[in-house]
Design a protein around this motif. Structure first.
Motif, PDB file in Angstrom:
ATOM      1  N   SER A  15      -7.917 -51.863 -22.973  1.00  0.00           N
ATOM      2  CA  SER A  15      -8.380 -51.207 -22.198  1.00  0.00           C
ATOM      3  C   SER A  15      -8.914 -51.958 -20.747  1.00  0.00           C
ATOM      4  O   SER A  15      -8.952 -52.069 -19.868  1.00  0.00           O
ATOM      5  CB  SER A  15      -9.323 -49.713 -22.058  1.00  0.00           C
ATOM      6  OG  SER A  15      -9.528 -49.179 -20.720  1.00  0.00           O
ATOM      7  N   ARG A 273      -6.365 -34.403 -19.167  1.00  0.00           N
ATOM      8  CA  ARG A 273      -5.788 -35.799 -20.210  1.00  0.00           C
ATOM      9  C   ARG A 273      -4.515 -35.574 -20.564  1.00  0.00           C
ATOM     10  O   ARG A 273      -3.762 -36.060 -21.587  1.00  0.00           O
ATOM     11  CB  ARG A 273      -6.433 -36.688 -21.168  1.00  0.00           C
ATOM     12  CG  ARG A 273      -7.253 -36.298 -21.502  1.00  0.00           C
ATOM     13  CD  ARG A 273      -8.571 -36.487 -22.424  1.00  0.00           C
ATOM     14  NE  ARG A 273      -7.517 -37.769 -23.098  1.00  0.00           N
ATOM     15  CZ  ARG A 273      -8.086 -39.112 -23.065  1.00  0.00           C
ATOM     16  NH1 ARG A 273      -8.760 -39.546 -22.053  1.00  0.00           N
ATOM     17  NH2 ARG A 273      -7.794 -40.126 -23.462  1.00  0.00           N
ATOM     18  N   MET A 362      -5.082 -45.996 -20.114  1.00  0.00           N
ATOM     19  CA  MET A 362      -4.857 -44.751 -19.645  1.00  0.00           C
ATOM     20  C   MET A 362      -6.287 -43.772 -20.792  1.00  0.00           C
ATOM     21  O   MET A 362      -6.811 -42.982 -19.834  1.00  0.00           O
ATOM     22  CB  MET A 362      -3.815 -43.842 -19.502  1.00  0.00           C
ATOM     23  CG  MET A 362      -2.732 -43.935 -18.556  1.00  0.00           C
ATOM     24  SD  MET A 362      -1.160 -43.384 -18.345  1.00  0.00           S
ATOM     25  CE  MET A 362      -0.571 -43.739 -19.984  1.00  0.00           C
ATOM     26  N   PHE A 367      -5.568 -40.680 -17.467  1.00  0.00           N
ATOM     27  CA  PHE A 367      -5.029 -40.729 -16.170  1.00  0.00           C
ATOM     28  C   PHE A 367      -4.376 -41.871 -16.308  1.00  0.00           C
ATOM     29  O   PHE A 367      -5.696 -43.060 -16.180  1.00  0.00           O
ATOM     30  CB  PHE A 367      -5.565 -39.881 -15.237  1.00  0.00           C
ATOM     31  CG  PHE A 367      -7.004 -40.309 -14.283  1.00  0.00           C
ATOM     32  CD1 PHE A 367      -6.517 -41.176 -13.152  1.00  0.00           C
ATOM     33  CD2 PHE A 367      -7.946 -39.350 -15.112  1.00  0.00           C
ATOM     34  CE1 PHE A 367      -8.194 -41.524 -12.774  1.00  0.00           C
ATOM     35  CE2 PHE A 367      -8.872 -40.260 -14.201  1.00  0.00           C
ATOM     36  CZ  PHE A 367      -8.932 -40.856 -13.030  1.00  0.00           C
ATOM     37  N   LEU A 368      -3.138 -42.415 -15.731  1.00  0.00           N
ATOM     38  CA  LEU A 368      -3.124 -43.369 -14.491  1.00  0.00           C
ATOM     39  C   LEU A 368      -3.359 -43.352 -12.841  1.00  0.00           C
ATOM     40  O   LEU A 368      -2.930 -42.470 -12.760  1.00  0.00           O
ATOM     41  CB  LEU A 368      -0.981 -43.103 -14.545  1.00  0.00           C
ATOM     42  CG  LEU A 368      -1.219 -45.001 -14.381  1.00  0.00           C
ATOM     43  CD1 LEU A 368      -1.524 -46.073 -15.037  1.00  0.00           C
ATOM     44  CD2 LEU A 368       0.554 -45.004 -13.852  1.00  0.00           C
ATOM     45  N   ARG A 414      -2.203 -39.566  -9.260  1.00  0.00           N
ATOM     46  CA  ARG A 414      -2.450 -39.942 -10.412  1.00  0.00           C
ATOM     47  C   ARG A 414      -2.119 -39.144 -11.656  1.00  0.00           C
ATOM     48  O   ARG A 414      -0.850 -37.908 -11.265  1.00  0.00           O
ATOM     49  CB  ARG A 414      -4.317 -39.828 -10.888  1.00  0.00           C
ATOM     50  CG  ARG A 414      -5.049 -40.263 -10.380  1.00  0.00           C
ATOM     51  CD  ARG A 414      -6.871 -39.990 -10.876  1.00  0.00           C
ATOM     52  NE  ARG A 414      -7.189 -38.335 -10.591  1.00  0.00           N
ATOM     53  CZ  ARG A 414      -7.460 -38.286  -9.403  1.00  0.00           C
ATOM     54  NH1 ARG A 414      -7.360 -39.534  -7.455  1.00  0.00           N
ATOM     55  NH2 ARG A 414      -7.967 -36.786  -8.457  1.00  0.00           N
ATOM     56  N   PHE A 417      -2.498 -38.923 -18.803  1.00  0.00           N
ATOM     57  CA  PHE A 417      -2.392 -39.869 -20.398  1.00  0.00           C
ATOM     58  C   PHE A 417      -1.153 -39.285 -21.150  1.00  0.00           C
ATOM     59  O   PHE A 417      -0.277 -40.011 -20.789  1.00  0.00           O
ATOM     60  CB  PHE A 417      -3.564 -40.069 -20.784  1.00  0.00           C
ATOM     61  CG  PHE A 417      -3.508 -40.290 -22.468  1.00  0.00           C
ATOM     62  CD1 PHE A 417      -3.051 -41.880 -22.059  1.00  0.00           C
ATOM     63  CD2 PHE A 417      -3.784 -39.732 -23.233  1.00  0.00           C
ATOM     64  CE1 PHE A 417      -3.145 -42.405 -23.584  1.00  0.00           C
ATOM     65  CE2 PHE A 417      -3.418 -40.133 -24.933  1.00  0.00           C
ATOM     66  CZ  PHE A 417      -3.284 -41.405 -24.959  1.00  0.00           C
ATOM     67  N   HIS A 420       2.207 -39.157 -19.206  1.00  0.00           N
ATOM     68  CA  HIS A 420       3.263 -39.992 -18.389  1.00  0.00           C
ATOM     69  C   HIS A 420       3.598 -41.370 -20.031  1.00  0.00           C
ATOM     70  O   HIS A 420       4.146 -42.257 -20.224  1.00  0.00           O
ATOM     71  CB  HIS A 420       2.038 -41.501 -17.855  1.00  0.00           C
ATOM     72  CG  HIS A 420       2.765 -42.190 -17.164  1.00  0.00           C
ATOM     73  ND1 HIS A 420       3.703 -41.817 -16.803  1.00  0.00           N
ATOM     74  CD2 HIS A 420       2.372 -43.684 -17.094  1.00  0.00           C
ATOM     75  CE1 HIS A 420       4.183 -43.063 -15.894  1.00  0.00           C
ATOM     76  NE2 HIS A 420       2.916 -43.872 -16.225  1.00  0.00           N
TER      77      HIS A 420
END
Length: 577
Positions: A15, A273, A362, A367-368, A414, A417, A420
């Motif tokens: 990350s 998330r 994420m 989240f993105l 957004r 997580f 996506h």
């Protein structure tokens, strides 16, 4: 040592790395360039070709330069031509020496690198595409159009204005930087959501933790009997389909006498998330269908999905068909893919290494982030969306007022997580939907179960959902399919109001019993029609209920059924930043 601890340590490390690289996996890039480099090193024939091409290009460039210096007025044949859609060197000033020499040198270099990074035997298709893409981005950074001293247009304006253009450009840059850091709307964006955009009158009749459902007020005394439900993508805000009055698909439909509902998705945060794809199906599509059925009881529903919303809608429609839910009258897919074997240039960012990298990024926040996906889309059209803006705003010091579509494009969202990650893995990487292996509940769904008529729209220059990929719905369903190919790209091609004089489209119909027509033959045989595709689609829906008389508009909401009007459109979720 505890496995959970080591796994967490790995995620945190990746990350942190992702934040330094903008979410691009260095391992994925290294793997692509290693694959290409080693295969090129073992291909003496390809090397000879590249040497010959380089020497030929250099000789042609030298001849061109000598001709320009000795006979500047007679004109010389250019040794290289810009690719279609590349307008960096269109200005007449680029024909003067030495600028013409610089532009030709750049184009020849660009062509050589394209030849070097493609058609190397043994390199995987994705690795070849990644290397070609990254190389193109690096070359574009070095284009002579991007610096004041090598861009004749900028140089001329700098001399004429005594450098005032560069001063304004610096001010523009600092203003843009400040707005970005403070999360303000872009300079020149005078549009207001609910006033200029997303302004079609209506009521929010449902709100849950993920979606609001808006029912639009009737614009005619009578309406078509069967309502329309629109499922937008959740990458950006829903109102791309309800922009300013002349570009609002929603307003156009209500003006033709349709009862229209649309989903407005929540902008998720860290607390969301664990929301997955099936949450979007249940809390979005299915919840909206329940609301529409309660407000317009006894009528079937024409469901339309745009981009990811169309993919989700196709999943929901397949599950409904599997489970005997017959509420749909038709299914419309707008620039939406159901098969991901040819997903376009966005696939450059999607492989096991890249997806794992994104997941770890994420995972940290849940989240993105808003800029991540938007940045990837900008890179796909970097000359139009990045470098042309640098020249216009920062080197020429000019500002243009944003159009409605550009204002919407800046209103990013957004993505949770879990959702996506599931989307990338199950649909992009494993292509489970097209292979009838995608699970909804305990069992898989198959697009072949869908029996309602399908209307699919592809756009000619789509970098996100290439039209040939969208066209595959013909192969994946056993029902009547109407396919329409319209000019424009993923966004501008869909937002094509009837007043737009530059649009054209082709349309074809295939019955479930007809033989397959490949996309090339469709493109050759379907006649071109001028104008927007909106009337063709609206007419198709109206044709499906031609034997039904128009009826009085339904009420806005149904309080007795639990769908009382909550607030005025466009609701609350659309304002979340």
């Amino acid at each position: 040592m505890d496995g959970a601890f080591t796994s967490t340590l790995d995620r945190k490390a990746k990350s942190a790395a992702a934040r330094l690289t903008g979410g691009i996996s260095p391992v994925a890039l290294l793997g692509a360039f290693t694959d290409w480099g080693l295969h090129l090193a073992g291909s003496p024939g390809k090397q000879i070709e590249l040497v010959e091409k380089g020497l030929t290009g250099a000789a042609n460039l030298l001849r061109f330069g000598l001709h320009c210096m000795t006979e500047p007025e007679s004109g010389a044949t250019h040794p290289a031509q810009a690719q279609k859609g590349d307008h960096r060197f269109d200005a007449p000033a680029w024909e003067r020496f030495p600028f013409n020499l610089w532009s030709q040198s750049f184009l020849l270099t660009e062509q050589w690198w394209h030849e070097a990074t493609t058609s190397v035997r043994g390199v995987t298709r994705q690795h070849s595409d990644v290397v070609a893409f990254v190389t193109r981005q690096l070359l574009d950074m070095a284009a002579p159009s991007n610096t004041p001293l090598t861009n004749p247009v900028v140089l001329e304006q700098t001399i004429l204005q005594g450098g005032a253009n560069l001063l304004r450009g610096a001010q523009n840059f600092l203003e843009d930087l400040g707005r970005q850091l403070s999360h303000e709307r872009a300079a020149g964006d005078d549009f207001k959501v609910g006033v200029d955009l997303a302004a079609t009158p209506g009521k929010v009749i449902l709100r849950n933790r993920l979606a609001e459902v808006i029912q639009y007020a009737p614009a005619t005394e009578t309406v078509q009997a069967e309502p329309i439900l629109i499922v937008p993508a959740w990458i950006m805000k829903y109102y791309i389909l309800d922009l300013s009055a002349q570009n609002s698909l929603v307003r156009y439909l209500t003006g033709r006498g349709h009862t229209v509902f649309i989903i407005s998705w929540k902008n998720p945060d860290g607390g969301d998330r664990d929301l997955g794809l099936d949450d979007y199906r249940q809390l979005g599509v299915m919840a909206a269908l329940d609301a529409v059925s309660a407000i317009v009881p006894g009528e079937k529903i024409h469901a339309a999905g745009y981009c990811l919303g169309g993919t989700l809608l196709s999943i929901a429609a397949a599950a409904m068909a599997r489970d005997g839910d017959r509420r749909l009258a038709s299914l419309t897919l707008l620039a939406a893919q159901t098969d991901f074997t040819e997903p376009g240039e966005i696939a450059l960012f999607i492989n096991e290494s890249q997806v794992t990298f994104l997941e770890d990024m994420m995972w940290q926040r849940g989240f993105l982030e808003t800029g991540q996906m938007a940045g990837a889309f900008q890179l796909l059209r970097s000359n139009d969306l990045i470098w042309s803006r640098l020249i216009h705003d920062y080197l020429l010091g000019q500002r243009e007022k944003l159009i409605d579509l550009m204002s919407w494009n800046a209103d990013a969202t957004r993505m949770p997580f879990r959702m996506h990650s599931e989307y990338l893995r199950h649909l992009f990487l494993d292509n489970e939907l097209a292979r009838a292996q995608f699970k909804v509940g305990e069992h898989t769904v198959a697009l072949t179960d869908i029996r309602v008529p399908v209307f699919a729209v592809g756009t000619v220059t789509d970098h996100v959902a290439p039209w040939r990929s969208v066209y595959k719905i013909n192969q994946l369903t056993d029902t009547d399919v109407t396919f329409l190919l319209t000019s424009g790209g993923h966004n501008a091609g869909i937002v094509a109001g009837p007043e737009n004089p530059r649009r054209h489209y082709q349309i074809g119909h295939r019955l479930a019993t007809d033989a397959h027509v490949d996309p090339e033959r469709f493109e050759q045989q379907a006649p071109r029609r001028d104008g927007s595709w909106w009337p063709a689609w609206a007419g198709w829906i109206e044709g499906l209920q031609a034997d039904r008389p128009r009826v009085a508009p339904p009420p806005l909401g149904n309080a007795d059924a639990g769908y009382a009007a909550i607030e005025e459109a466009p609701g609350s979720y659309v304002h979340q930043s």
